[in-house]
Design a protein around this motif. Structure first.
Motif, PDB file in Angstrom:
ATOM      1  N   LEU A  63      -8.493  36.877  13.742  1.00 42.37           N
ATOM      2  CA  LEU A  63      -7.473  35.763  14.816  1.00 42.37           C
ATOM      3  C   LEU A  63      -7.977  34.508  14.298  1.00 42.37           C
ATOM      4  CD1 LEU A  63      -6.727  34.929  17.933  1.00 42.37           C
ATOM      5  CD2 LEU A  63      -8.604  33.794  18.239  1.00 42.37           C
ATOM      6  N   LEU A  64      -6.384  34.588  14.216  1.00 40.13           N
ATOM      7  CA  LEU A  64      -6.205  33.228  12.935  1.00 40.13           C
ATOM      8  C   LEU A  64      -4.942  32.040  13.817  1.00 40.13           C
ATOM      9  CD1 LEU A  64      -5.988  32.327   9.896  1.00 40.13           C
ATOM     10  CD2 LEU A  64      -3.915  33.340   9.195  1.00 40.13           C
ATOM     11  N   TYR A  65      -5.224  30.704  13.941  1.00 45.06           N
ATOM     12  CA  TYR A  65      -5.015  30.004  13.682  1.00 45.06           C
ATOM     13  C   TYR A  65      -4.343  29.285  12.796  1.00 45.06           C
ATOM     14  CZ  TYR A  65      -2.577  26.241  15.950  1.00 45.06           C
ATOM     15  OH  TYR A  65      -1.812  24.827  16.046  1.00 45.06           O
ATOM     16  N   GLU A  66      -2.546  29.124  12.947  1.00 43.89           N
ATOM     17  CA  GLU A  66      -2.285  28.211  11.661  1.00 43.89           C
ATOM     18  C   GLU A  66      -0.952  27.080  12.489  1.00 43.89           C
ATOM     19  OE1 GLU A  66      -1.568  30.467   7.945  1.00 43.89           O
ATOM     20  OE2 GLU A  66      -0.174  31.050   9.392  1.00 43.89           O
ATOM     21  N   ALA A  67      -1.207  25.510  12.360  1.00 43.54           N
ATOM     22  CA  ALA A  67      -0.426  24.566  12.544  1.00 43.54           C
ATOM     23  C   ALA A  67       0.931  24.562  13.149  1.00 43.54           C
ATOM     24  CB  ALA A  67      -0.847  23.126  11.908  1.00 43.54           C
ATOM     25  N   ASP A  68       1.217  25.301  11.683  1.00 46.99           N
ATOM     26  CA  ASP A  68       2.886  25.807  11.796  1.00 46.99           C
ATOM     27  C   ASP A  68       3.090  26.889  12.027  1.00 46.99           C
ATOM     28  OD1 ASP A  68       1.407  26.848   9.987  1.00 46.99           O
ATOM     29  OD2 ASP A  68       3.692  27.317   8.362  1.00 46.99           O
ATOM     30  N   ARG A  69       2.484  28.100  12.598  1.00 47.87           N
ATOM     31  CA  ARG A  69       3.129  28.908  13.369  1.00 47.87           C
ATOM     32  C   ARG A  69       1.974  29.488  14.842  1.00 47.87           C
ATOM     33  NH1 ARG A  69       2.717  33.400   8.504  1.00 47.87           N
ATOM     34  NH2 ARG A  69       4.395  34.868   9.528  1.00 47.87           N
ATOM     35  N   GLY A  70       0.909  28.810  14.818  1.00 51.00           N
ATOM     36  CA  GLY A  70       0.289  28.683  15.860  1.00 51.00           C
ATOM     37  C   GLY A  70      -0.591  30.266  16.020  1.00 51.00           C
ATOM     38  N   TRP A  71      -0.946  30.784  16.680  1.00 52.82           N
ATOM     39  CA  TRP A  71      -2.193  31.625  17.200  1.00 52.82           C
ATOM     40  C   TRP A  71      -1.864  33.101  16.349  1.00 52.82           C
ATOM     41  CZ3 TRP A  71      -7.472  30.969  17.453  1.00 52.82           C
ATOM     42  CH2 TRP A  71      -7.363  29.509  18.481  1.00 52.82           C
ATOM     43  N   GLY A  78      -3.571  46.443   9.799  1.00 48.27           N
ATOM     44  CA  GLY A  78      -2.965  45.064   9.112  1.00 48.27           C
ATOM     45  C   GLY A  78      -2.114  44.392   9.497  1.00 48.27           C
ATOM     46  N   ALA A  79      -1.702  44.490  10.397  1.00 46.65           N
ATOM     47  CA  ALA A  79      -0.448  43.416  10.664  1.00 46.65           C
ATOM     48  C   ALA A  79      -0.817  42.682  11.016  1.00 46.65           C
ATOM     49  CB  ALA A  79       0.576  44.571  11.528  1.00 46.65           C
ATOM     50  N   TRP A  80      -0.013  41.460  12.172  1.00 49.94           N
ATOM     51  CA  TRP A  80      -0.977  40.555  12.114  1.00 49.94           C
ATOM     52  C   TRP A  80       0.698  39.886  13.608  1.00 49.94           C
ATOM     53  CZ3 TRP A  80      -5.265  37.697  11.937  1.00 49.94           C
ATOM     54  CH2 TRP A  80      -5.686  37.406  10.809  1.00 49.94           C
ATOM     55  N   LEU A  81      -0.125  40.105  14.455  1.00 48.68           N
ATOM     56  CA  LEU A  81       0.948  39.842  15.749  1.00 48.68           C
ATOM     57  C   LEU A  81       0.868  38.693  16.061  1.00 48.68           C
ATOM     58  CD1 LEU A  81       2.529  41.626  17.919  1.00 48.68           C
ATOM     59  CD2 LEU A  81      -0.151  41.777  19.459  1.00 48.68           C
ATOM     60  N   ALA A  82       1.998  37.822  17.014  1.00 48.93           N
ATOM     61  CA  ALA A  82       1.754  36.554  17.355  1.00 48.93           C
ATOM     62  C   ALA A  82       1.641  36.051  18.790  1.00 48.93           C
ATOM     63  CB  ALA A  82       3.800  36.247  17.233  1.00 48.93           C
ATOM     64  N   VAL A  83       0.756  35.338  19.231  1.00 49.89           N
ATOM     65  CA  VAL A  83       0.148  35.814  19.784  1.00 49.89           C
ATOM     66  C   VAL A  83       0.002  34.332  20.737  1.00 49.89           C
ATOM     67  CG1 VAL A  83      -1.137  37.841  20.242  1.00 49.89           C
ATOM     68  CG2 VAL A  83      -2.142  35.316  19.299  1.00 49.89           C
ATOM     69  N   GLN A  84       0.062  34.002  22.200  1.00 53.73           N
ATOM     70  CA  GLN A  84       0.177  32.518  23.130  1.00 53.73           C
ATOM     71  C   GLN A  84      -1.647  32.836  23.842  1.00 53.73           C
ATOM     72  OE1 GLN A  84       2.976  32.181  25.888  1.00 53.73           O
ATOM     73  NE2 GLN A  84       2.239  29.869  26.255  1.00 53.73           N
ATOM     74  N   VAL A  85      -2.047  32.136  23.219  1.00 56.14           N
ATOM     75  CA  VAL A  85      -3.877  31.532  24.232  1.00 56.14           C
ATOM     76  C   VAL A  85      -3.159  31.704  25.427  1.00 56.14           C
ATOM     77  CG1 VAL A  85      -6.205  30.940  24.322  1.00 56.14           C
ATOM     78  CG2 VAL A  85      -4.732  31.842  22.038  1.00 56.14           C
ATOM     79  N   LEU A  86      -3.318  31.761  26.574  1.00 56.66           N
ATOM     80  CA  LEU A  86      -3.103  31.943  28.126  1.00 56.66           C
ATOM     81  C   LEU A  86      -4.631  30.822  28.208  1.00 56.66           C
ATOM     82  CD1 LEU A  86      -2.162  34.936  29.213  1.00 56.66           C
ATOM     83  CD2 LEU A  86      -1.143  33.384  28.810  1.00 56.66           C
ATOM     84  N   SER A  87      -4.266  29.740  29.269  1.00 59.03           N
ATOM     85  CA  SER A  87      -5.113  29.272  29.627  1.00 59.03           C
ATOM     86  C   SER A  87      -6.259  29.789  30.786  1.00 59.03           C
ATOM     87  CB  SER A  87      -4.210  27.499  30.637  1.00 59.03           C
ATOM     88  OG  SER A  87      -3.442  28.397  31.725  1.00 59.03           O
ATOM     89  N   SER A  88      -5.325  31.297  30.939  1.00 57.31           N
ATOM     90  CA  SER A  88      -6.332  31.854  32.469  1.00 57.31           C
ATOM     91  C   SER A  88      -7.928  32.248  31.049  1.00 57.31           C
ATOM     92  CB  SER A  88      -6.694  32.456  32.667  1.00 57.31           C
ATOM     93  OG  SER A  88      -6.069  33.640  31.608  1.00 57.31           O
ATOM     94  N   SER A  89      -8.078  31.633  29.486  1.00 61.17           N
ATOM     95  CA  SER A  89      -8.999  31.948  28.898  1.00 61.17           C
ATOM     96  C   SER A  89     -10.276  31.519  29.367  1.00 61.17           C
ATOM     97  CB  SER A  89      -9.060  31.928  27.121  1.00 61.17           C
ATOM     98  OG  SER A  89      -7.813  32.473  27.338  1.00 61.17           O
ATOM     99  N   VAL A  90     -11.678  31.875  28.774  1.00 59.18           N
ATOM    100  CA  VAL A  90     -12.825  31.636  30.002  1.00 59.18           C
ATOM    101  C   VAL A  90     -13.747  31.174  28.543  1.00 59.18           C
ATOM    102  CG1 VAL A  90     -15.159  31.746  30.462  1.00 59.18           C
ATOM    103  CG2 VAL A  90     -13.062  33.108  31.308  1.00 59.18           C
ATOM    104  N   VAL A  91     -14.071  30.206  28.609  1.00 64.21           N
ATOM    105  CA  VAL A  91     -14.911  29.372  26.801  1.00 64.21           C
ATOM    106  C   VAL A  91     -16.041  28.834  27.957  1.00 64.21           C
ATOM    107  CG1 VAL A  91     -15.467  27.996  25.716  1.00 64.21           C
ATOM    108  CG2 VAL A  91     -12.958  28.417  25.708  1.00 64.21           C
ATOM    109  N   THR A  92     -17.174  29.276  27.240  1.00 62.36           N
ATOM    110  CA  THR A  92     -18.740  29.174  27.292  1.00 62.36           C
ATOM    111  C   THR A  92     -19.828  29.421  26.287  1.00 62.36           C
ATOM    112  OG1 THR A  92     -19.385  31.694  27.759  1.00 62.36           O
ATOM    113  CG2 THR A  92     -18.515  31.098  29.798  1.00 62.36           C
ATOM    114  N   PRO A  93     -20.297  28.390  26.695  1.00 57.07           N
ATOM    115  CA  PRO A  93     -21.635  28.386  25.084  1.00 57.07           C
ATOM    116  C   PRO A  93     -22.080  29.807  24.529  1.00 57.07           C
ATOM    117  CG  PRO A  93     -22.617  27.426  27.122  1.00 57.07           C
ATOM    118  CD  PRO A  93     -21.234  27.879  27.396  1.00 57.07           C
ATOM    119  N   TRP A  94     -21.928  31.093  25.499  1.00 57.96           N
ATOM    120  CA  TRP A  94     -22.697  32.252  25.560  1.00 57.96           C
ATOM    121  C   TRP A  94     -21.824  33.580  24.842  1.00 57.96           C
ATOM    122  CZ3 TRP A  94     -23.505  30.069  29.733  1.00 57.96           C
ATOM    123  CH2 TRP A  94     -24.991  29.542  29.684  1.00 57.96           C
TER     124      TRP A  94
END
Length: 140
Positions: A63-71, A78-94
């Motif tokens: 996973l790569l994030y660049e300020a000018d190109r996004g996620w 070997g290809a890189w696919l432009a994606v948008q991280v959705l707000s339904s993503s879940v972030v926990t400490p684990w």
């Protein structure tokens, strides 16, 4: 930020423990012996499938994030696919479950804490939280 998650020992042991408990529940049930055998066999078959599906080489390499190109999502080809991280993503400490929107549809990617170096996992969590704080959409 460039992340390359590896295999997770915690995910492997959770998968084995859940299947072991399911086999134990099947064995102590009131089913006849042949029903218990069929059910235990089905559970072992699912464990084999789950191990192949979730513990082998992941479908995504990074996973790569660049300020000018996004996620961007790295594929094993070997290809890189432009994606948008959705707000339904879940972030926990684990763990983090990234819900990603691609041109071809949606994908989900589970990233367990031990699949990344601790500093990289912390940076991912912080960045996702800050991104949500800036956009105003709640991230679960």
């Amino acid at each position: 930020m460039h992340l390359e998650p590896g295999p997770s020992g915690a995910l492997k042991w959770m998968l084995y423990a859940a299947h072991a408990l399911a086999v134990l529940a099947a064995l102590v049930s009131s089913l006849p012996w042949w029903g218990k055998s069929l059910l235990a066999g089905a559970i072992f078959g699912h464990l084999r499938y789950s191990s192949w599906r979730h513990l082998q080489e992941p479908a995504c390499s990074g996973l790569l994030y660049e300020a000018d190109r996004g996620w961007r999502l790295g594929l094993n080809s070997g290809a890189w696919l432009a994606v948008q991280v959705l707000s339904s993503s879940v972030v926990t400490p684990w763990f983090v479950v990234l819900h990603l929107q691609t041109g071809a549809g949606r994908r989900a990617w589970l990233i367990v804490r031990d699949s990344l170096p601790s500093e990289d996992f912390r940076r991912l969590r912080v960045y996702l939280r800050l991104q949500v704080a800036q956009s105003g959409d709640p991230l679960t």
